[in-house]
Write a protein that holds these residues in place. Structure first.
Motif, PDB file in Angstrom:
ATOM      1  N   LYS A  17      26.623  48.820  28.927  1.00 45.98           N
ATOM      2  CA  LYS A  17      27.973  48.824  29.496  1.00 45.98           C
ATOM      3  C   LYS A  17      27.970  49.444  30.885  1.00 45.98           C
ATOM      4  N   PHE A  18      27.174  50.498  31.067  1.00 45.82           N
ATOM      5  CA  PHE A  18      27.071  51.120  32.390  1.00 45.82           C
ATOM      6  C   PHE A  18      26.575  50.110  33.416  1.00 45.82           C
ATOM      7  N   ILE A  42      33.394  54.335  33.994  1.00 42.13           N
ATOM      8  CA  ILE A  42      31.979  54.710  34.019  1.00 42.13           C
ATOM      9  C   ILE A  42      31.813  56.192  33.699  1.00 42.13           C
ATOM     10  N   ALA A  43      32.721  57.010  34.217  1.00 45.73           N
ATOM     11  CA  ALA A  43      32.635  58.455  33.988  1.00 45.73           C
ATOM     12  C   ALA A  43      32.736  58.792  32.503  1.00 45.73           C
ATOM     13  N   THR A  44      33.527  58.021  31.762  1.00 47.67           N
ATOM     14  CA  THR A  44      33.696  58.305  30.332  1.00 47.67           C
ATOM     15  C   THR A  44      32.434  58.022  29.535  1.00 47.67           C
ATOM     16  N   LEU A  45      31.519  57.212  30.088  1.00 46.28           N
ATOM     17  CA  LEU A  45      30.293  56.874  29.366  1.00 46.28           C
ATOM     18  C   LEU A  45      29.316  58.044  29.327  1.00 46.28           C
ATOM     19  N   GLY A  46      29.373  58.887  30.363  1.00 44.38           N
ATOM     20  CA  GLY A  46      28.443  60.010  30.425  1.00 44.38           C
ATOM     21  C   GLY A  46      26.998  59.584  30.542  1.00 44.38           C
ATOM     22  N   ASN A  80      27.754  50.626  20.870  1.00 46.95           N
ATOM     23  CA  ASN A  80      26.569  51.461  20.691  1.00 46.95           C
ATOM     24  C   ASN A  80      25.542  51.250  21.799  1.00 46.95           C
ATOM     25  N   ASP A  81      26.004  50.793  22.941  1.00 51.05           N
ATOM     26  CA  ASP A  81      25.079  50.480  24.024  1.00 51.05           C
ATOM     27  C   ASP A  81      25.636  50.969  25.360  1.00 51.05           C
TER      28      ASP A  81
END
Length: 313
Positions: A219-220, A246-250, A214-215
């Motif tokens: 993580k980014f 990183i791209a999957t985090l948006g 949830n963070d």
């Protein structure tokens, strides 16, 4: 408790704060901590909310009620909250700070000088003066961390190294502090060399074992640091894997600009700069004052001056 170490009640939350795990910090209840540490925990919660772009006014008001006699702390936090959340602050709190009286004031005023005025020199001077007035302070290490960060941004590696070496005056137990560990990871990466960069890499890699469900901002931050270190080690396939994660985090937040700048370097190294134009536009949208853009403008201006000189001749 050893005053230099991060042992005890604040160990986990302090580690999470200084590794940008702000969403997790907001999940903590003050009731889970002793009366002696609740004020510091609330400070971490308020600053974490502001870092996430959330209005922390209600927590600040709660703090004034729960901890009377600490108006200096909450005045600083309120001004920082208003600036970061609403983009304005009716008071002149930070402009009025000529000499910091306490750690939080020193740190937030330095951030203000850099973020809202781009005045690195004044921020550095403020922190240097604060540290000089509080030499070998057992509790206030964050100003050292911010000061080294500013030196590194300014590429003043000589002063950064001097400050890093000043930690040797502290007892060996000071290395238990997450502040020292983060500071050391920066210095190792700047010094270069495979061993130094690897040690810095594994410090951040171990942080990935923390739950970031949830963070996304936390993580980014960790993944983007690993991406930069992987580029330094020239491990390009691994860098691409990190970029994919990183791209999957948006994620689209204030930390994105530095990552885009590193993407530009990666694109030059692996794709001959095919995507640099688009990435530069993204960087400008994220932070038009980013150092990379300023460097490019300076180089272009110098080039244009040379062209104009020879055209005139």
């Amino acid at each position: 408790m050893n005053v230099f170490s991060d042992s005890g009640e604040l160990y986990t939350i302090r580690n999470e704060f200084f590794t940008n795990q702000h969403r997790k910090i907001l999940s903590y209840s003050l009731d889970s901590f002793s009366d002696e540490t609740k004020l510091k925990v609330l400070e971490f919660k308020i600053r974490s909310a502001v870092s996430l772009g959330e209005d922390a006014s209600s927590m600040i008001e709660e703090g004034r009620f729960l901890f009377p006699g600490n108006d200096e702390i909450f005045n600083a936090l309120q001004s920082w909250n208003d600036l970061k959340t609403f983009g304005t602050d009716e008071s002149t709190y930070f402009d009025d700070v000529k000499e910091a009286k306490f750690e939080l004031q020193a740190v937030l005023t330095a951030f203000y000088m850099v973020k809202f005025h781009g005045d690195y020199d004044s921020a550095i001077s403020l922190l240097v003066n604060f540290n000089n007035q509080n030499p070998n302070n057992l509790h206030e290490l964050e100003p050292y961390l911010v000061l080294i960060q500013l030196y590194l941004i300014q590429e003043n590696y000589t002063e950064a190294k001097k400050l890093y070496q000043s930690f040797q005056k502290f007892p060996p137990s000071s290395r238990d502090s997450i502040i020292y560990q983060v500071l050391e990871s920066w210095m190792l990466s700047i010094q270069g060399g495979s061993d130094n960069i690897s040690n810095s890499y594994y410090f951040y890699y171990e942080l990935l074992s923390t739950e970031f469900e949830n963070d996304p901002q936390g993580k980014f931050h960790i993944l983007s640091v690993l991406f930069a270190l992987t580029l330094q080690m020239k491990h390009y396939p691994e860098a691409q894997e990190l970029a994919d994660q990183i791209a999957t985090l948006g994620y689209e937040g204030p930390q994105q600009a530095d990552y885009i700048a590193n993407q530009i370097a990666f694109d030059y190294l692996t794709k001959d700069g095919d995507n640099v134009g688009a990435l530069l536009k993204q960087l400008y949208q994220s932070n038009p004052e980013h150092h990379l853009l300023k460097d490019l403008k300076s180089k272009n201006d110098n080039f244009n001056e040379i062209i104009a000189k020879y055209q005139a001749a």
